[in-house]
Design a protein around this motif. Structure first.
Motif, PDB file in Angstrom:
ATOM      1  N   ARG A  14       0.806  -1.216   0.000  1.00 37.88           N
ATOM      2  CA  ARG A  14       0.000   0.000   0.000  1.00 37.88           C
ATOM      3  C   ARG A  14       0.844   1.274   0.000  1.00 37.88           C
ATOM      4  NH1 ARG A  14      -5.404   0.711   2.401  1.00 37.88           N
ATOM      5  NH2 ARG A  14      -5.149  -1.381   3.281  1.00 37.88           N
TER       6      ARG A  14
ATOM      7  N   GLN B 113       1.198  -1.239 -11.270  1.00 41.11           N
ATOM      8  CA  GLN B 113       2.232  -0.195 -11.204  1.00 41.11           C
ATOM      9  C   GLN B 113       3.615  -0.797 -11.464  1.00 41.11           C
ATOM     10  OE1 GLN B 113       1.595   1.627  -7.359  1.00 41.11           O
ATOM     11  NE2 GLN B 113       0.098   3.084  -8.179  1.00 41.11           N
ATOM     12  N   ARG B 114       3.814  -1.986 -10.956  1.00 34.57           N
ATOM     13  CA  ARG B 114       5.108  -2.635 -11.178  1.00 34.57           C
ATOM     14  C   ARG B 114       5.319  -2.858 -12.675  1.00 34.57           C
ATOM     15  NH1 ARG B 114       6.095  -8.535  -8.846  1.00 34.57           N
ATOM     16  NH2 ARG B 114       4.796  -8.995 -10.667  1.00 34.57           N
TER      17      ARG B 114
ATOM     18  N   PHE C 121      -0.758  -2.697  -7.158  1.00 33.41           N
ATOM     19  CA  PHE C 121       0.690  -2.865  -7.009  1.00 33.41           C
ATOM     20  C   PHE C 121       1.279  -3.553  -8.244  1.00 33.41           C
ATOM     21  CE2 PHE C 121       4.356  -5.455  -5.821  1.00 33.41           C
ATOM     22  CZ  PHE C 121       5.174  -4.523  -5.220  1.00 33.41           C
TER      23      PHE C 121
ATOM     24  N   LYS D  68       5.401   0.433  -1.503  1.00 35.52           N
ATOM     25  CA  LYS D  68       5.569  -0.059  -2.872  1.00 35.52           C
ATOM     26  C   LYS D  68       6.783  -0.986  -2.980  1.00 35.52           C
ATOM     27  CE  LYS D  68       1.945   2.243  -3.992  1.00 35.52           C
ATOM     28  NZ  LYS D  68       0.686   1.523  -4.275  1.00 35.52           N
TER      29      LYS D  68
ATOM     30  N   LEU E 260       5.981   2.304  -9.668  1.00 33.67           N
ATOM     31  CA  LEU E 260       5.934   2.138  -8.207  1.00 33.67           C
ATOM     32  C   LEU E 260       6.689   3.280  -7.548  1.00 33.67           C
ATOM     33  CD1 LEU E 260       6.611  -1.706  -7.792  1.00 33.67           C
ATOM     34  CD2 LEU E 260       4.461  -0.504  -7.334  1.00 33.67           C
ATOM     35  N   GLU E 261       6.040   3.963  -6.636  1.00 34.01           N
ATOM     36  CA  GLU E 261       6.677   5.091  -5.930  1.00 34.01           C
ATOM     37  C   GLU E 261       6.303   5.041  -4.462  1.00 34.01           C
ATOM     38  OE1 GLU E 261       8.680   7.549  -6.467  1.00 34.01           O
ATOM     39  OE2 GLU E 261       8.891   7.589  -8.663  1.00 34.01           O
ATOM     40  N   PRO E 262       7.259   4.867  -3.565  1.00 34.39           N
ATOM     41  CA  PRO E 262       6.902   4.850  -2.141  1.00 34.39           C
ATOM     42  C   PRO E 262       6.374   6.208  -1.692  1.00 34.39           C
ATOM     43  CG  PRO E 262       9.286   4.880  -2.433  1.00 34.39           C
ATOM     44  CD  PRO E 262       8.694   4.688  -3.794  1.00 34.39           C
TER      45      PRO E 262
END
Ligand SMILES: [Co+2]
Ligand SMILES: [Co+2]
Lengths: 467, 467
Positions: free
Chosen positions: A57, A441-442, A438, A60, A447-449
């Protein structure tokens, strides 16, 4: 006679879950793994529902990749996870084929010890998981969710432990998630468990009301084999007793853990420095508070209810809600208050107060609970309430998952090409929306924390000696 | 058999001294006194050297006036103070007439219980104060400063306690200022004291290394009568075990304190709110740290030394200094490390390291110490070092104050018209410079407390339940 106490350090799972909203990143774990691996902990707790959720969540990170990295960085220490029985790491009952696949993959990726619990203490809900753990050749730990009620006697806990022992458990854990245990009650419980069972006993007690270190000491004197602690930088309050304190307390006694205080102190310094990075997740609600010993409402539940009431402009009615909680809990047959039962009881208590009449509205979750879909309640539920809530629908008395057909194939088909591995399928199974996002996005490389706020430098002051 | 444990809450003295540099103001104490007075504490510790100093130095409050206000606001609870024996609240030995006057005035203004200690554990240095307390009809408590060394055996502490009992003490306190006690060592010490003495025993142990709650539990099981705790908002770390935790831990047992947890919880909420006001005095050095259990150097001393070395650009040599401290302490006959001995030992250790040769320079304080001016060392001092330091000057073996002529008249004359009362003379006696400045500013109407930085509002977060 020397009887060294064994330590499980929970800093990599429950420590940061309890104190900084489960936000610790793998990059802050790996640099200290070499030292952690030298200590000689019986195990390190590293994985669970909340860490999995936070990885997907907020951070990432692929939680499976974290597990593999920790496995590689901690070659000499058992890795432990917390598993919600038939719920695995999710919020519903899964079919047995998913439970079996999840346990097998967790074992394959590095978990040695599975602590398996059910929020209702219904042992049928942990059986598939425990059998799967044994099939993987790993350590299966059956869990007693500690709570207090007229039916939660020492004898009842001993019976539950025996039932889990009969399933093949290698050990038994007492999970005091709310910090309800008191020192002498702990001593009694441990004494009885040790007398009636031939298995190692583990104690996991949160310091919410400041009693956990005392509970551990009385547990140790009564024969507990293992205690859960957290390195001091992520200890105390809603977390656990500090590892260094318990090690120092037992040093030179028959219970001496044999662990090196200087090495532990170096590890603590790493985590104190790391904790600053996550300052935005610090909260007043994690500090030591004796309230749970007064009204038996877990700290996390109290703060959630306060937020819920605040949003509805009804914070002034919180005392009525606190008074209503034990009544709802009694009506539902005294479930332990832990996710998801804490939400089920809490939300219904709020409704009972705000609606001006008890059970004028009944939530869907209470209805499903009363139909038996969470398992068997510890005591009989209120019959009249059940009739009112369930109406003419069926009440089940089988294990809830007995009604669930195999579902892994469907999950595999649903997620399709987004899953590059069986682990990806399981991520999707645990968190259908978040997990899918997730994986998308991968695939897209996006993916961005979440962003961490900058650390402000605060200066320390010298202190006086003595007084 | 019921044996209720009695509680002394130290929030108004040691709690804020340990955590926010002794800055709590009377205005933040008075509003909660009504509730504090209802609890049923055996006593409240409210006064001591640091609170007196902070009042005069920073808060520009008259410490005597604070005492009278607390006395009026707490009519049903014993008020307790900490007294440094012949040093009273100052940093030198006073003549007996000052000691007698100070005790008489403290009693007259409201103190019921005097905890009297000497940094060397030289009982001759507490005798005048104890006799003066008895003469005032108040409770005289003799104190054992806890430390570890080859000569600080259980037997030696019992002997010291007996000597103080023979002086007329009403009770004995163990003062573990550094958090050196471990649970089972505490149990042994209490057991021996209870076996050999017919006096109530008090335990004052700082949570510096997180062991104090455990020490208290073992003390209680071995017969301790009284424990010192601090309400949770000013507890833990370098302060004391939380009052609520210890009360909850003992509830329903033979040791039940009988105190009301809900009332304590209300008091805690007051102090949590108040503590925010003093955020600028919060420090990382007050948190739980196991170091003292590793190297026996008290936390406050470590941070002071770190500052001292930093100023001299020699922070990199701190490990050498830590290694030198036990050696200097041995040379000086193993004094407990507490004000002023912690400074005496620490400063000499720094010099020994930075000068490149041990005792190349010897501080004046070490010289005076070796001449006997602080009293008798617990063990023999190093003879060669004494010869080197003292040369041909006299070494005394009498009580240091035996050499001091009466001095109250001179003090009274010195301060003159600035003193409006005998209490003012004693303020001046305790702190010649600060006290005089205070009295001057009072006369000029220019007393101004230090400025507090504004409080930033920090938001709390909801926490999850369980795990
Ligand atoms: Co103290
Ligand atoms: Co937990």
């Amino acid at each position: 006679m020397s009887k060294p106490v064994q330590i499980t350090d929970v800093v990599l799972r429950d420590g940061h879950q309890s104190l900084i909203a489960t936000r610790l990143r793998t990059e802050d774990m790996l640099p200290i793994c070499d030292k952690l691996d030298q200590v000689g902990f019986w195990s390190l707790e590293v994985w669970g529902g909340a860490t999995f959720d936070a990885c997907v969540r907020f951070l990432k990170e692929d939680p499976w990749e974290r597990l593999r990295q920790l496995r590689a960085a901690l070659p000499n220490t058992r890795l432990q996870m917390l598993l919600r029985g038939q719920n695995l790491l999710g919020y519903r009952h899964y079919a047995d084929d998913v439970v079996e696949a999840f346990v097998a993959k967790s074992a394959e990726n590095g978990i040695d010890v599975f602590r398996v619990f059910d929020a209702m203490n219904d042992v049928r809900n942990v059986e598939t998981a425990i059998k799967a753990v044994k099939k993987s050749g790993k350590h299966a730990q059956g869990t007693l969710c500690y709570t207090t009620s007229p039916v939660h006697t020492v004898e009842a806990f001993v019976e539950q432990a025996k039932a889990m022992a009969a399933m093949g458990c290698d050990s038994i854990a007492i999970k005091d998630m709310a910090g309800l245990l008191t020192p002498y009650a702990t001593g009694e419980l441990i004494k009885a468990l040790k007398a009636e069972l031939d298995l190692p006993i583990f104690l996991h007690s949160h310091s919410t009301s400041g009693l956990a270190p005392l509970c551990q000491l009385k547990a140790i004197e009564n024969g507990v084999d293992h205690i859960d602690t957290a390195i001091s930088a992520f200890a105390s309050g809603t977390s656990h007793p500090a590892t260094e304190s318990m090690v120092a307390a037992l040093k030179g006694t028959e219970y001496d853990t044999g662990l090196d205080l200087e090495l532990l102190n170096e590890i603590a310094r790493h985590f104190w420095a790391v904790r600053k990075k996550y300052h935005q997740f610090e909260s007043e609600f994690t500090r030591e508070d004796v309230s749970v010993q007064i009204n038996q409402v877990p700290g996390g539940m109290m703060s959630n209810l306060a937020n819920q009431l605040k949003e509805q402009g009804a914070l002034n009615r919180i005392d009525e809600v606190f008074a209503e909680i034990p009544k709802v809990r009694k009506d539902l047959g005294y479930p332990p208050l832990v996710t998801p039962t804490s939400q089920i009881v809490g939300t219904q208590a709020v409704m009972n107060v705000l609606a001006g009449a008890r059970y004028k509205t009944i939530t869907n979750e209470v209805k499903r609970y009363l139909m038996g879909h969470y398992g068997k309640a510890p005591a009989a539920v209120d019959d009249e309430l059940r009739r009112k809530a369930v109406g003419s629908e069926d009440v089940i008395d089988v294990r809830p998952a007995d009604l669930l057909p195999a579902e892994l194939d469907k999950l595999r088909t649903d997620i399709g090409e987004l899953a590059k591995s069986e682990e990806d399928v399981l991520t999707y199974a645990m968190f259908p929306d978040l997990g899918k996002t997730f994986l998308e996005q991968r695939a897209a490389g996006t993916l961005e924390p979440e962003v961490l706020l900058p650390i402000e430098q605060a200066g320390g002051q010298a202190a006086a000696v003595g007084g």
